[in-house]
Design a protein around this motif. Sequence first.
Motif, PDB file in Angstrom:
ATOM      1  N   MET A   1       0.382  -1.108   0.122  1.00 55.86           N
ATOM      2  CA  MET A   1       0.060   0.200  -0.228  1.00 55.86           C
ATOM      3  C   MET A   1       0.706   1.206  -0.210  1.00 55.86           C
ATOM      4  SD  MET A   1      -3.265   1.215   2.251  1.00 55.86           S
ATOM      5  CE  MET A   1      -4.236  -0.895   1.991  1.00 55.86           C
ATOM      6  N   SER A   2       0.465   2.534  -0.982  1.00 53.10           N
ATOM      7  CA  SER A   2       0.964   3.299  -0.727  1.00 53.10           C
ATOM      8  C   SER A   2       1.382   4.340  -0.062  1.00 53.10           C
ATOM      9  CB  SER A   2       0.606   4.036  -2.439  1.00 53.10           C
ATOM     10  OG  SER A   2      -0.148   4.950  -1.960  1.00 53.10           O
ATOM     11  N   THR A   3       2.333   5.118  -0.183  1.00 50.79           N
ATOM     12  CA  THR A   3       2.299   5.660   1.347  1.00 50.79           C
ATOM     13  C   THR A   3       0.763   6.950   1.259  1.00 50.79           C
ATOM     14  OG1 THR A   3       4.619   5.997   1.710  1.00 50.79           O
ATOM     15  CG2 THR A   3       3.501   8.015   2.091  1.00 50.79           C
ATOM     16  N   ARG A   4       0.806   7.802   0.350  1.00 45.00           N
ATOM     17  CA  ARG A   4      -0.179   7.815  -0.097  1.00 45.00           C
ATOM     18  C   ARG A   4      -1.840   7.413   0.606  1.00 45.00           C
ATOM     19  NH1 ARG A   4      -4.503   8.663  -4.550  1.00 45.00           N
ATOM     20  NH2 ARG A   4      -4.896  11.294  -4.321  1.00 45.00           N
ATOM     21  N   SER A   5      -2.258   6.336  -0.699  1.00 48.01           N
ATOM     22  CA  SER A   5      -3.100   5.579   0.585  1.00 48.01           C
ATOM     23  C   SER A   5      -3.465   5.307   1.742  1.00 48.01           C
ATOM     24  CB  SER A   5      -2.684   4.212  -0.627  1.00 48.01           C
ATOM     25  OG  SER A   5      -3.507   4.155  -0.946  1.00 48.01           O
ATOM     26  N   LEU A   6      -2.431   5.504   2.327  1.00 47.11           N
ATOM     27  CA  LEU A   6      -2.145   5.280   4.397  1.00 47.11           C
ATOM     28  C   LEU A   6      -2.526   6.482   4.275  1.00 47.11           C
ATOM     29  CD1 LEU A   6       1.557   2.933   4.927  1.00 47.11           C
ATOM     30  CD2 LEU A   6      -1.171   2.478   4.976  1.00 47.11           C
ATOM     31  N   VAL A   7      -2.390   7.575   3.740  1.00 47.84           N
ATOM     32  CA  VAL A   7      -2.320   9.264   4.203  1.00 47.84           C
ATOM     33  C   VAL A   7      -4.106   8.684   4.727  1.00 47.84           C
ATOM     34  CG1 VAL A   7      -2.471  11.592   3.642  1.00 47.84           C
ATOM     35  CG2 VAL A   7      -0.116   9.948   4.216  1.00 47.84           C
ATOM     36  N   LEU A   8      -4.233   8.763   3.015  1.00 54.26           N
ATOM     37  CA  LEU A   8      -5.584   8.798   2.851  1.00 54.26           C
ATOM     38  C   LEU A   8      -6.786   8.249   3.555  1.00 54.26           C
ATOM     39  CD1 LEU A   8      -5.860   9.440  -0.924  1.00 54.26           C
ATOM     40  CD2 LEU A   8      -6.812  11.425   0.736  1.00 54.26           C
ATOM     41  N   ILE A   9      -6.412   6.772   4.139  1.00 57.03           N
ATOM     42  CA  ILE A   9      -6.867   6.031   5.012  1.00 57.03           C
ATOM     43  C   ILE A   9      -6.726   6.702   6.538  1.00 57.03           C
ATOM     44  CG2 ILE A   9      -6.874   3.800   6.218  1.00 57.03           C
ATOM     45  CD1 ILE A   9      -5.837   2.919   3.703  1.00 57.03           C
ATOM     46  N   ALA A  10      -5.645   7.136   6.961  1.00 56.45           N
ATOM     47  CA  ALA A  10      -6.033   7.732   7.914  1.00 56.45           C
ATOM     48  C   ALA A  10      -6.566   9.494   8.218  1.00 56.45           C
ATOM     49  CB  ALA A  10      -4.416   8.249   8.589  1.00 56.45           C
ATOM     50  N   LEU A  11      -6.289   9.805   7.061  1.00 57.61           N
ATOM     51  CA  LEU A  11      -7.133  11.512   6.951  1.00 57.61           C
ATOM     52  C   LEU A  11      -8.717  10.931   7.449  1.00 57.61           C
ATOM     53  CD1 LEU A  11      -7.578  14.245   5.802  1.00 57.61           C
ATOM     54  CD2 LEU A  11      -7.708  13.924   4.108  1.00 57.61           C
ATOM     55  N   PHE A  12      -9.473  10.058   6.815  1.00 58.09           N
ATOM     56  CA  PHE A  12     -10.964  10.080   6.375  1.00 58.09           C
ATOM     57  C   PHE A  12     -11.318   9.442   8.467  1.00 58.09           C
ATOM     58  CE2 PHE A  12     -11.302  11.300   2.231  1.00 58.09           C
ATOM     59  CZ  PHE A  12     -12.825  11.640   2.375  1.00 58.09           C
ATOM     60  N   THR A  13      -9.985   8.135   8.544  1.00 55.83           N
ATOM     61  CA  THR A  13     -10.659   8.315   9.609  1.00 55.83           C
ATOM     62  C   THR A  13     -10.866   9.176  11.159  1.00 55.83           C
ATOM     63  OG1 THR A  13      -9.366   5.979   9.184  1.00 55.83           O
ATOM     64  CG2 THR A  13      -9.609   6.810  11.522  1.00 55.83           C
ATOM     65  N   ALA A  14      -9.681  10.213  11.071  1.00 57.95           N
ATOM     66  CA  ALA A  14      -9.465  11.491  11.000  1.00 57.95           C
ATOM     67  C   ALA A  14     -11.079  11.737  11.330  1.00 57.95           C
ATOM     68  CB  ALA A  14      -8.370  12.423  10.811  1.00 57.95           C
ATOM     69  N   ILE A  15     -11.709  11.651   9.848  1.00 57.29           N
ATOM     70  CA  ILE A  15     -12.842  12.237   9.537  1.00 57.29           C
ATOM     71  C   ILE A  15     -14.096  12.201  10.070  1.00 57.29           C
ATOM     72  CG2 ILE A  15     -14.500  13.472   8.031  1.00 57.29           C
ATOM     73  CD1 ILE A  15     -11.705  14.294   5.601  1.00 57.29           C
ATOM     74  N   ILE A  16     -13.872  11.000  10.405  1.00 56.39           N
ATOM     75  CA  ILE A  16     -14.880  10.296  11.193  1.00 56.39           C
ATOM     76  C   ILE A  16     -15.484  10.546  12.675  1.00 56.39           C
ATOM     77  CG2 ILE A  16     -15.808   7.884  11.744  1.00 56.39           C
ATOM     78  CD1 ILE A  16     -14.793   7.041   9.198  1.00 56.39           C
ATOM     79  N   VAL A  17     -14.055  10.555  13.204  1.00 53.75           N
ATOM     80  CA  VAL A  17     -13.558  11.063  13.961  1.00 53.75           C
ATOM     81  C   VAL A  17     -14.046  12.199  14.865  1.00 53.75           C
ATOM     82  CG1 VAL A  17     -11.714  11.042  16.600  1.00 53.75           C
ATOM     83  CG2 VAL A  17     -11.595   9.018  14.642  1.00 53.75           C
ATOM     84  N   VAL A  18     -13.703  13.331  13.902  1.00 55.12           N
ATOM     85  CA  VAL A  18     -14.084  14.745  14.165  1.00 55.12           C
ATOM     86  C   VAL A  18     -15.396  14.727  14.091  1.00 55.12           C
ATOM     87  CG1 VAL A  18     -13.947  17.527  13.048  1.00 55.12           C
ATOM     88  CG2 VAL A  18     -11.510  15.645  13.476  1.00 55.12           C
TER      89      VAL A  18
END
Length: 185
Positions: A1-18
């Motif tokens: 999995m690319s760094t970009r994919s990992l960042v996007l996954i983490a970003l959307f997890t953060a959006i869900i948390v927010v």
Amino acid sequence: MSTRSLVLIALFTAIIVVLGLVPPIMLGFFPVPILVQSLGVILAGIVLGARGGAFSVLLLLTLVAIGLPVLSGGRGGLAVFVGPTAGYLIGFLPQAFVSGWIADKVVAKNVTGWKLYAGLFFGGVVGVLINHALGITWLANFVGLSLADAVIGNMIFVPGDLAKAAIAAYVGHLVSKNLGTRARG
């Protein structure tokens, strides 16, 4: 999995948390609150696709399981996986995956405009239906509500969840239109 994919996954997890910071609306007649957090789940599936959306939600569920208060109302820990909302919470995973899978199929057809929006909205609605089915099943089998009471009580969520699917489809449409392709997880 690319760094970009990992960042996007983490970003959307953060959006869900927010989105979970918005306080839940407790209903006196039904043991499940109305919350905004599920919008993030639909967004993750539609924008990231099946795989990225599912990984984003899996990361969220892992954070919940280790006890972080990332769910609406500051909830977290293993106890939420056996409470009244457990069916809906576990339903987040197939909801994001199926919404994303349908969105992936729609985007692969290279449709644009209204057809793209309608396809993404359909993906969000199917995801919502899956989440509701799991939530109702949990309420009827493990919380002690009759199936009829669980279904009737669940109806309060339908208008809001349809609005969330519409918002997520709109965002997915904007991402597709402005980036030329959807963000992939």
